[in-house]
Motif scaffolding. Structure first.
Motif, PDB file in Angstrom:
ATOM      1  N   PRO A 193       0.818  -1.143  -0.041  1.00  0.00           N
ATOM      2  CA  PRO A 193       0.127   0.078   0.026  1.00  0.00           C
ATOM      3  C   PRO A 193       0.971   1.343  -0.086  1.00  0.00           C
ATOM      4  O   PRO A 193       0.428   2.267  -0.744  1.00  0.00           O
ATOM      5  CB  PRO A 193      -0.927  -0.205   1.264  1.00  0.00           C
ATOM      6  N   LEU A 194       1.824   1.119   0.682  1.00  0.00           N
ATOM      7  CA  LEU A 194       2.956   2.327   0.754  1.00  0.00           C
ATOM      8  C   LEU A 194       3.407   2.803  -0.621  1.00  0.00           C
ATOM      9  O   LEU A 194       3.638   3.831  -1.143  1.00  0.00           O
ATOM     10  CB  LEU A 194       4.101   2.357   1.605  1.00  0.00           C
ATOM     11  N   THR A 195       3.718   1.712  -1.470  1.00  0.00           N
ATOM     12  CA  THR A 195       4.338   1.916  -2.660  1.00  0.00           C
ATOM     13  C   THR A 195       3.044   2.562  -3.621  1.00  0.00           C
ATOM     14  O   THR A 195       3.547   3.305  -4.284  1.00  0.00           O
ATOM     15  CB  THR A 195       4.894   0.459  -3.421  1.00  0.00           C
ATOM     16  N   TRP A 303       8.970   3.177  -9.509  1.00  0.00           N
ATOM     17  CA  TRP A 303       7.807   3.945  -9.055  1.00  0.00           C
ATOM     18  C   TRP A 303       6.634   3.968 -10.289  1.00  0.00           C
ATOM     19  O   TRP A 303       5.510   3.822 -10.075  1.00  0.00           O
ATOM     20  CB  TRP A 303       8.085   5.348  -8.676  1.00  0.00           C
ATOM     21  N   LYS A 304       7.043   3.827 -11.416  1.00  0.00           N
ATOM     22  CA  LYS A 304       6.244   3.864 -12.796  1.00  0.00           C
ATOM     23  C   LYS A 304       5.269   2.923 -12.613  1.00  0.00           C
ATOM     24  O   LYS A 304       4.095   2.855 -13.125  1.00  0.00           O
ATOM     25  CB  LYS A 304       6.991   3.958 -14.005  1.00  0.00           C
ATOM     26  N   GLN A 305       5.681   1.448 -12.173  1.00  0.00           N
ATOM     27  CA  GLN A 305       4.808   0.337 -11.906  1.00  0.00           C
ATOM     28  C   GLN A 305       3.738   0.727 -11.194  1.00  0.00           C
ATOM     29  O   GLN A 305       2.609  -0.013 -11.423  1.00  0.00           O
ATOM     30  CB  GLN A 305       5.639  -0.845 -11.267  1.00  0.00           C
ATOM     31  N   TYR A 306       3.785   1.504 -10.143  1.00  0.00           N
ATOM     32  CA  TYR A 306       2.920   1.791  -9.235  1.00  0.00           C
ATOM     33  C   TYR A 306       2.252   3.159  -9.404  1.00  0.00           C
ATOM     34  O   TYR A 306       1.423   3.534  -8.450  1.00  0.00           O
ATOM     35  CB  TYR A 306       3.206   1.488  -7.845  1.00  0.00           C
ATOM     36  N   ASP A 307       2.252   3.898 -10.445  1.00  0.00           N
ATOM     37  CA  ASP A 307       1.884   5.042 -10.670  1.00  0.00           C
ATOM     38  C   ASP A 307       0.330   5.007 -11.290  1.00  0.00           C
ATOM     39  O   ASP A 307      -0.034   4.685 -12.375  1.00  0.00           O
ATOM     40  CB  ASP A 307       2.456   5.796 -11.812  1.00  0.00           C
ATOM     41  N   THR A 308      -0.589   5.219 -10.057  1.00  0.00           N
ATOM     42  CA  THR A 308      -2.082   5.267 -10.434  1.00  0.00           C
ATOM     43  C   THR A 308      -2.667   6.521  -9.617  1.00  0.00           C
ATOM     44  O   THR A 308      -1.921   7.371  -9.325  1.00  0.00           O
ATOM     45  CB  THR A 308      -2.713   4.240  -9.701  1.00  0.00           C
TER      46      THR A 308
END
Length: 351
Positions: A193-195, A303-308
């Motif tokens: 969740p932090l990510t 970070w781009k993997q989790y960019d929502t």
């Protein structure tokens, strides 16, 4: 007065009290940050530091589940009673939050404490960045022996937790107010969740545990740990903790800690120049070892993997949180440590 109104009223008085307290940083510095808080934090870390998992994360998880359960259970109680109950709960949490840690937001600013100027010119920034490029390149080459290779940290996360103490011990010999004892660093149980929220770590103000996202690229992991430990010793400002984390990192005997600190500071400095002068940024980037750039790309890809929309929403929320807690620049406060770096370098003359 009915008892159900007492805690909501207490919340109002707390807010007023904090507005007044903001005018007395010397009082907070003496009696809380360098007084009561030292005992509170050491007790918390002594009790919880040896527990191998994050107690704070468990408390948060249970609390969130209970709140939803309570709201469903009491949905027919009536809006007035629900509102009073919620305000009472917030009042208690708000008091604990400030008593256990957050009064530190109101202490004397670090630049005053260390007698550091906060102003700098574009020439100051350029000069410092060029020195920082040289130093980061130097550390990078000592580790990799190859300009093109990225740094791969060989340590486990638990080893890094143990090794961080060295940097703070050495730093405390120069500045006693950065002394750290009774370690309590944890890999967050809520790392995923932090990510998605876009955070590398956080300090749990109720348990004084330094929570670190265990999914982070390892080359930058030591720097994040040092940052969260700076919060533990009573510094609320994100820019100040970035600065303290940098000093603790470069004070460490280990090259990987030094690299983590220098490369992070360099990224902020070059990013600041890029926002002002794209041409100058490109010139400076050519001087940075390709291996360092590869580490930066590693972070970007991660970070781009989790960019929502989730991280954007939480960053907007956190921006307002910081602004309401004596950090008028909000989430931009993280990059404001550059002025501390430049002027500290001006005093010391060395990196």
């Amino acid at each position: 007065m009915k008892r159900k109104y007492i805690l909501p009223l207490f919340l109002f008085f707390q807010i007023v009290f904090l507005k007044v307290l903001a005018f007395f940083p010397e009082f907070v510095e003496k009696w809380y940050s360098n007084g009561l808080y030292i005992y509170i934090s050491k007790i918390s870390r002594t009790i919880l530091g040896k527990i191998p998992f994050s107690v704070g994360d468990l408390i948060y998880t249970v609390a969130i589940i209970y709140v939803f359960y309570w709201l469903i259970k009491n949905r027919k109680t009536g809006w007035k009673n629900i509102t009073l109950s919620v305000l009472s709960f917030i009042s208690v949490i708000y008091f604990a939050f400030h008593f256990l840690w957050a009064f530190n937001y109101y202490r004397v600013p670090l630049f005053e404490k260390m007698e550091i100027n906060r102003e700098y010119t574009d020439d100051d920034l350029l000069n410092f960045t060029e020195k920082l490029i040289d130093k980061t390149n130097e550390i990078h080459h000592k580790i990799t022996k190859d300009k093109t290779k990225k740094v791969i940290n060989p340590y486990s996360q638990n080893q890094i937790f143990e090794m961080t103490q060295n940097g703070f011990d050495r730093l405390a010999k120069q500045h006693s107010y950065f002394s750290y004892s009774n370690p309590s660093q944890k890999k967050s149980l809520l790392s995923l969740p932090l990510t998605y929220m876009g955070f590398g770590g956080y300090l749990n103000p109720f348990t004084n545990e330094a929570q670190v996202n265990d999914k982070l690229p390892m080359y930058g992991f030591p720097n994040v740990v040092c940052h969260e430990m700076a919060h533990q010793i009573g510094f609320g400002s994100e820019s100040e903790c970035n600065f303290i984390g940098f000093l603790a990192g470069i004070s460490n005997e280990d090259l990987y800690f030094q690299y983590s600190a220098y490369s992070n500071a360099l990224r902020y400095c070059i990013g600041t120049i890029a926002a002002k002068d794209e041409k100058l940024f490109k010139q400076l980037k050519q001087k940075v070892h390709p291996g360092i750039i590869e580490n930066y790309k590693e972070s970007e890809v991660f970070w781009k993997q989790y960019d929502t929309f989730i991280d954007k929403a939480f960053h907007a929320f956190y921006d307002q949180y910081l602004k309401s807690n004596q950090q008028e620049d909000g989430i931009d406060s993280y990059s404001k440590f550059i002025d501390l770096l430049i002027n500290y370098y001006r005093i010391k003359g060395i990196l």
